[in-house]
Design a protein around this motif. Structure first.
Motif, mmCIF file in Angstrom:
data_model
loop_
_atom_site.group_PDB
_atom_site.id
_atom_site.type_symbol
_atom_site.label_atom_id
_atom_site.label_comp_id
_atom_site.label_asym_id
_atom_site.label_seq_id
_atom_site.Cartn_x
_atom_site.Cartn_y
_atom_site.Cartn_z
ATOM 1 N N GLN A 93 -14.398 -7.339 1.042
ATOM 2 C CA GLN A 93 -14.324 -6.292 2.069
ATOM 3 C C GLN A 93 -12.898 -6.110 2.595
ATOM 4 O O GLN A 93 -12.625 -5.138 3.299
ATOM 5 N N GLU A 94 -12.023 -7.047 2.287
ATOM 6 C CA GLU A 94 -10.655 -6.979 2.821
ATOM 7 C C GLU A 94 -9.795 -6.011 2.003
ATOM 8 O O GLU A 94 -9.934 -5.939 0.785
ATOM 9 N N PRO A 95 -8.878 -5.290 2.659
ATOM 10 C CA PRO A 95 -7.901 -4.495 1.909
ATOM 11 C C PRO A 95 -6.677 -5.350 1.544
ATOM 12 O O PRO A 95 -6.217 -6.145 2.351
ATOM 13 N N TYR A 96 -6.205 -5.162 0.333
ATOM 14 C CA TYR A 96 -5.073 -5.948 -0.179
ATOM 15 C C TYR A 96 -3.917 -5.040 -0.586
ATOM 16 O O TYR A 96 -4.116 -3.876 -0.930
ATOM 17 N N THR A 108 -8.385 -11.812 -4.651
ATOM 18 C CA THR A 108 -9.013 -10.676 -3.959
ATOM 19 C C THR A 108 -10.517 -10.899 -3.788
ATOM 20 O O THR A 108 -11.298 -9.960 -3.759
ATOM 21 N N ARG A 166 -2.960 0.529 -1.275
ATOM 22 C CA ARG A 166 -3.915 -0.399 -0.679
ATOM 23 C C ARG A 166 -5.168 -0.452 -1.556
ATOM 24 O O ARG A 166 -5.592 0.574 -2.085
ATOM 25 N N TRP A 205 -14.471 -3.906 -2.561
ATOM 26 C CA TRP A 205 -15.845 -3.426 -2.418
ATOM 27 C C TRP A 205 -15.926 -1.909 -2.598
ATOM 28 O O TRP A 205 -16.884 -1.396 -3.158
ATOM 29 N N ARG A 206 -14.908 -1.209 -2.123
ATOM 30 C CA ARG A 206 -14.930 0.260 -2.242
ATOM 31 C C ARG A 206 -14.460 0.740 -3.606
ATOM 32 O O ARG A 206 -14.871 1.800 -4.072
ATOM 33 N N VAL A 254 -3.179 -9.863 2.218
ATOM 34 C CA VAL A 254 -4.217 -9.066 2.869
ATOM 35 C C VAL A 254 -3.521 -8.107 3.835
ATOM 36 O O VAL A 254 -2.556 -8.484 4.513
ATOM 37 N N TYR A 255 -4.003 -6.880 3.882
ATOM 38 C CA TYR A 255 -3.470 -5.870 4.806
ATOM 39 C C TYR A 255 -3.432 -6.444 6.229
ATOM 40 O O TYR A 255 -4.403 -7.037 6.686
ATOM 41 N N THR A 313 -9.165 -2.055 -1.755
ATOM 42 C CA THR A 313 -10.308 -2.744 -1.156
ATOM 43 C C THR A 313 -11.367 -2.924 -2.241
ATOM 44 O O THR A 313 -11.971 -1.938 -2.677
#
Length: 214
Positions: A78-81, A74, A101, A105-106, A48-49, A103
């Motif tokens: 909502q977390e960036p990886y 993942t 990076r 959800w996005r 995770v970022y 994410t």
């Protein structure tokens, strides 16, 4: 040492990228330019970022494939990886190649809905089912993508008498059963649909066409 350096450079993985559809997330990469590429083994880590330590992905540790499933890793959407991959050949290890990076959800791609069409004499009833994520409820059923986003169905009708390409938006909303009325008997109509995410202004691809003659 120089030979080792050349070998390290020649096996280093290229283009490490996340691909994700309905939160089914895989990491893809391309091999380096080494001639012995088929003997190269790959090692995948992720984090995770903001975390300092990388985690090994055990099932993608010393593999010959160029793809690794990170759906489970993942799941906090909502977390960036980040992920990274390195290669080994004949006891020589390349440097790590880092992904961008990601994410979920996005960036996951939302797939089209499933469409079922039932016709009566002057109308068509369209049943819609949102795509499902890989994540499961306690009872075991897969959680639909509508749980994660404010999704709308967009339904299009094509009157085959008029023009193949001319599809008209006949419905946009959350109802998963809609009725299209006042159609002409004897005419062939096709229905297709998309998922639309207003918040991100994203649309899915079209569903496959379901055609019927009234």
């Amino acid at each position: 040492v120089l030979e080792n350096q050349d070998l390290q450079d020649s096996i280093k993985p290229q283009k490490v990228e996340f691909h994700s559809l309905n939160f089914n997330t895989t990491l893809h990469w391309q091999p380096g330019w080494a001639r012995e590429a088929r003997d190269v083994l790959y090692f995948v880590q992720y984090k995770v970022y903001g975390q300092s330590t990388w985690q090994n992905k055990d099932k993608c540790w010393g593999i010959s494939s160029h793809v690794c499933d990170l759906t489970h890793e993942t799941s906090d959407i909502q977390e960036p990886y980040y992920s990274r991959v390195r290669a080994a050949l004949a006891g020589v290890y390349s440097n790590w190649t880092l992904s961008c990076r990601f994410t979920p959800w996005r960036e996951t791609v939302i797939g089209p809905p499933m469409v079922t069409v039932v016709h009566s004499n002057k109308s068509i009833t369209v049943k819609l089912q949102a795509p499902r994520s890989p994540y499961k409820r306690k009872k075991g059923s897969k959680i639909p993508m509508t749980n994660y986003y404010d999704l709308l169905y967009q339904v299009f009708i094509i009157n085959n008498l008029l023009d193949e390409q001319h599809s008209v938006l006949v419905y946009e909303g959350k109802d998963n059963v809609i009725k299209i009325q006042d159609l002409r008997p004897g005419v062939s109509y096709c229905i297709r649909a998309k998922m639309y995410v207003p918040m991100l202004d994203h649309s899915s691809a079209y569903s496959s066409r379901q055609c019927t003659v009234l």
